[in-house]
Design an enzyme around this catalytic site. Structure first.
Site, PDB file in Angstrom:
ATOM      1  N   PHE A 225      -7.058  -1.823   5.729  1.00  0.00           N
ATOM      2  CA  PHE A 225      -5.758  -1.526   5.117  1.00  0.00           C
ATOM      3  C   PHE A 225      -4.677  -2.169   5.991  1.00  0.00           C
ATOM      4  O   PHE A 225      -3.749  -1.521   6.451  1.00  0.00           O
ATOM      5  CB  PHE A 225      -5.523  -0.009   4.986  1.00  0.00           C
ATOM      6  CG  PHE A 225      -6.641   0.729   4.305  1.00  0.00           C
ATOM      7  CD1 PHE A 225      -6.729   0.768   2.914  1.00  0.00           C
ATOM      8  CD2 PHE A 225      -7.608   1.397   5.051  1.00  0.00           C
ATOM      9  CE1 PHE A 225      -7.761   1.462   2.286  1.00  0.00           C
ATOM     10  CE2 PHE A 225      -8.641   2.087   4.433  1.00  0.00           C
ATOM     11  CZ  PHE A 225      -8.716   2.127   3.047  1.00  0.00           C
ATOM     12  N   ASP A 247      -7.413  -6.097   3.229  1.00  0.00           N
ATOM     13  CA  ASP A 247      -6.409  -5.455   2.381  1.00  0.00           C
ATOM     14  C   ASP A 247      -6.639  -5.953   0.956  1.00  0.00           C
ATOM     15  O   ASP A 247      -7.227  -7.013   0.740  1.00  0.00           O
ATOM     16  CB  ASP A 247      -4.988  -5.800   2.841  1.00  0.00           C
ATOM     17  CG  ASP A 247      -3.970  -4.758   2.390  1.00  0.00           C
ATOM     18  OD1 ASP A 247      -3.561  -3.925   3.213  1.00  0.00           O
ATOM     19  OD2 ASP A 247      -3.595  -4.768   1.187  1.00  0.00           O
ATOM     20  N   SER A 248      -6.170  -5.155  -0.024  1.00  0.00           N
ATOM     21  CA  SER A 248      -6.341  -5.566  -1.417  1.00  0.00           C
ATOM     22  C   SER A 248      -5.094  -6.280  -1.938  1.00  0.00           C
ATOM     23  O   SER A 248      -5.003  -6.577  -3.115  1.00  0.00           O
ATOM     24  CB  SER A 248      -6.665  -4.356  -2.288  1.00  0.00           C
ATOM     25  OG  SER A 248      -5.693  -3.353  -2.088  1.00  0.00           O
ATOM     26  N   CYS A 337      -1.600   9.370   6.210  1.00  0.00           N
ATOM     27  CA  CYS A 337      -0.153   9.527   6.000  1.00  0.00           C
ATOM     28  C   CYS A 337       0.088  10.460   4.816  1.00  0.00           C
ATOM     29  O   CYS A 337       1.147  10.434   4.205  1.00  0.00           O
ATOM     30  CB  CYS A 337       0.525   8.171   5.798  1.00  0.00           C
ATOM     31  SG  CYS A 337      -0.082   7.267   4.383  1.00  0.00           S
TER      32      CYS A 337
HETATM   33  N1  SAH Z   1      -1.583  -0.665   8.781  1.00  0.00           N
HETATM   34  C1  SAH Z   1      -0.472  -1.252   8.076  1.00  0.00           C
HETATM   35  C2  SAH Z   1       0.006  -0.391   6.910  1.00  0.00           C
HETATM   36  C3  SAH Z   1      -1.056  -0.041   5.887  1.00  0.00           C
HETATM   37  S1  SAH Z   1      -0.432   0.489   4.358  1.00  0.00           S
HETATM   38  C4  SAH Z   1       0.654  -1.574   9.058  1.00  0.00           C
HETATM   39  O1  SAH Z   1       0.614  -1.114  10.223  1.00  0.00           O
HETATM   40  O2  SAH Z   1       1.575  -2.293   8.684  1.00  0.00           O
HETATM   41  C5  SAH Z   1      -1.824   0.602   3.350  1.00  0.00           C
HETATM   42  C6  SAH Z   1      -2.363  -0.740   2.844  1.00  0.00           C
HETATM   43  O3  SAH Z   1      -3.574  -0.464   2.170  1.00  0.00           O
HETATM   44  C7  SAH Z   1      -1.501  -1.495   1.851  1.00  0.00           C
HETATM   45  O4  SAH Z   1      -1.222  -2.775   2.352  1.00  0.00           O
HETATM   46  C8  SAH Z   1      -2.363  -1.621   0.567  1.00  0.00           C
HETATM   47  O5  SAH Z   1      -2.255  -2.893  -0.048  1.00  0.00           O
HETATM   48  C9  SAH Z   1      -3.749  -1.414   1.112  1.00  0.00           C
HETATM   49  N2  SAH Z   1      -4.775  -0.850   0.214  1.00  0.00           N
HETATM   50  C10 SAH Z   1      -4.666   0.232  -0.602  1.00  0.00           C
HETATM   51  N3  SAH Z   1      -5.862   0.529  -1.150  1.00  0.00           N
HETATM   52  C11 SAH Z   1      -6.761  -0.377  -0.675  1.00  0.00           C
HETATM   53  C12 SAH Z   1      -8.165  -0.588  -0.846  1.00  0.00           C
HETATM   54  N4  SAH Z   1      -8.889   0.228  -1.632  1.00  0.00           N
HETATM   55  N5  SAH Z   1      -8.745  -1.596  -0.201  1.00  0.00           N
HETATM   56  C13 SAH Z   1      -8.018  -2.415   0.595  1.00  0.00           C
HETATM   57  N6  SAH Z   1      -6.693  -2.255   0.817  1.00  0.00           N
HETATM   58  C14 SAH Z   1      -6.065  -1.256   0.198  1.00  0.00           C
END
Ligand code: SAH
Length: 396
Positions: A225, A247-248, A337
């Protein structure tokens, strides 16, 4: 001034300075969206000044518990001044700072982040929405900056019956801004990025991650993520040999790749994977891969307590897989979160995941949102972000 009367017994939370009143707690009274109302108890005694939200379950958000206080331009200037004074006391190594954090700063529903010379604000409730222009002027006045962008497009605005609104409120120009965090360069687009552009709340954890990777000489790192790769840059800065960002969101990953280059790291040390984290963790496990450090920073699985059970299963699953992928002595940075998952419950979920994975761990650190995202003692709902840093040890 309209008066809202609270039901018998329901005034208790206001007496404890909790800033919300739910629709079910109101005995009588109505007002327009965002209008300031006088809130009284069943006996007619003054309790608070609040903003009325006719469409929201959270029908009242308190401005002040002081009967002598007037809710006017000077009030908002004072509150913003207090919020800024608090940030001025914090040792923040970044020019990306949360200046106003809603209820904790006495401005329910308002979020203001500073990105370098630009402000970005979310007006998330009817009260702050009604005072938008006054707040915008007060923010410009207090910060001495000229640019303020509005990002009132969070889904929570729907619950307030407010339409989404984005665009410049004051000033104009480019919306991509380069931040300096711990000496790293990180760009954020305040018009297109998540939230107001970036996850400023994870600043301290990114620093801790860089330090941990350095101290324990973590070589192979998996950042799940990843969004635009903040933790990936931290890992590379900490000396990791190779980092995978999963990330997706394709645009976020593109930005992660740019961040690697912008900070002077070889592209060969980083791999961006546009994929679902759940599938990726399973695939990596099937391939027999292991990692010295893993970050799990998923989106909000449980916005409220009602979603907690399903969210708990989702958290447990990714944490179980991550535990299995950790090399012995490897470190897991795992976060939630979700406002609907308490720190205690999150701890239990992660412990259960470790047990299922057949690995034990030492808790090295507990993390929360950085101090410019304060939680006030009277508003526990403000404590949304929690993290555990766990070092894998053999079970039994
Ligand atoms: N760690 C990051 C913030 C993460 S926010 C930082 O410090 O900046 C959560 C992220 O998860 C988002 O970018 C979203 O696109 C991604 N996301 C949500 N569901 C997902 C999934 N099933 N697989 C991969 N990424 C996902």
């Amino acid at each position: 001034m309209k008066t809202i009367r609270i039901r018998e017994g329901k005034e208790r939370s206001l007496l404890k300075c909790h800033p919300w009143v739910f629709e079910s707690s109101i005995a009588s009274g109505k007002a327009d969206a965002g209008e300031t109302v006088r809130v009284v108890g069943p006996d007619g005694r003054f309790l608070a000044w609040a903003a009325y939200s006719p469409e929201s379950q959270i029908r009242l958000r308190v401005w002040s518990f002081d009967e002598d206080e007037r809710i006017d331009e000077a009030f908002f200037a004072r509150r913003i001044g207090q919020a800024l004074a608090w940030r001025a006391r914090l040792p923040i190594e970044s020019d990306g700072v949360r200046l106003v954090h809603g209820e904790a700063d006495g401005l329910p529903g308002l979020v203001v982040d500073r990105y370098g010379d630009t402000l970005c604000a979310q007006f998330g409730a009817a009260g702050v929405d009604r005072w938008k222009s006054v707040l915008a002027d007060a923010l410009i006045q207090a910060t001495g900056l000229t640019r303020l962008y509005e990002r009132s497009d969070a889904s929570s605005r729907e619950l307030e019956g407010l339409p989404a609104h984005t665009g410049w409120l004051r000033g104009s120009g480019a919306t991509e801004i380069t931040l300096r965090e711990q000496g790293w360069k990180l760009t954020a687009d305040i018009a297109l990025g998540h939230k107001t552009g970036y996850y400023l709340d994870q600043r301290d954890s990114r620093k801790l991650f860089a330090d941990t990777v350095r101290q324990w000489r973590c070589q192979r790192v998996l950042n799940c993520f990843s969004y635009t790769g903040g933790f990936s840059v931290a890992a590379l800065a900490g000396g990791a040999a190779h980092v995978i960002s999963v990330d997706s969101s394709a645009p976020a990953l593109l930005q992660a790749e740019r961040h690697v280059a912008l900070n002077g790291f070889a592209a060969s040390r980083h791999q961006a994977l546009d994929a679902d984290v759940n599938h990726t963790l399973r695939r990596l496990l099937a391939e027999g891969q292991t990692f010295d450090a893993i970050v799990l920073d998923p989106p909000k699985f449980a916005p409220t307590v009602r979603h907690a059970e399903r969210a708990a299963r989702a958290y447990k699953d990714i944490n179980r897989l991550a535990f299995k992928l950790l090399s012995p002595g490897g470190v897991l940075f795992t976060f939630s979160c979700s406002g609907g998952i308490s720190a205690d419950l999150f701890h239990k979920i992660v412990a259960g995941a470790g047990l299922d994975a057949g690995v034990d761990g030492m808790i090295y650190a507990r993390t929360s949102a950085a101090a410019d995202h304060p939680a006030s003692v009277t508003f526990p709902e403000g404590e949304y972000l929690k993290g555990l840093v766990i070092v894998r040890t053999p079970c039994g």
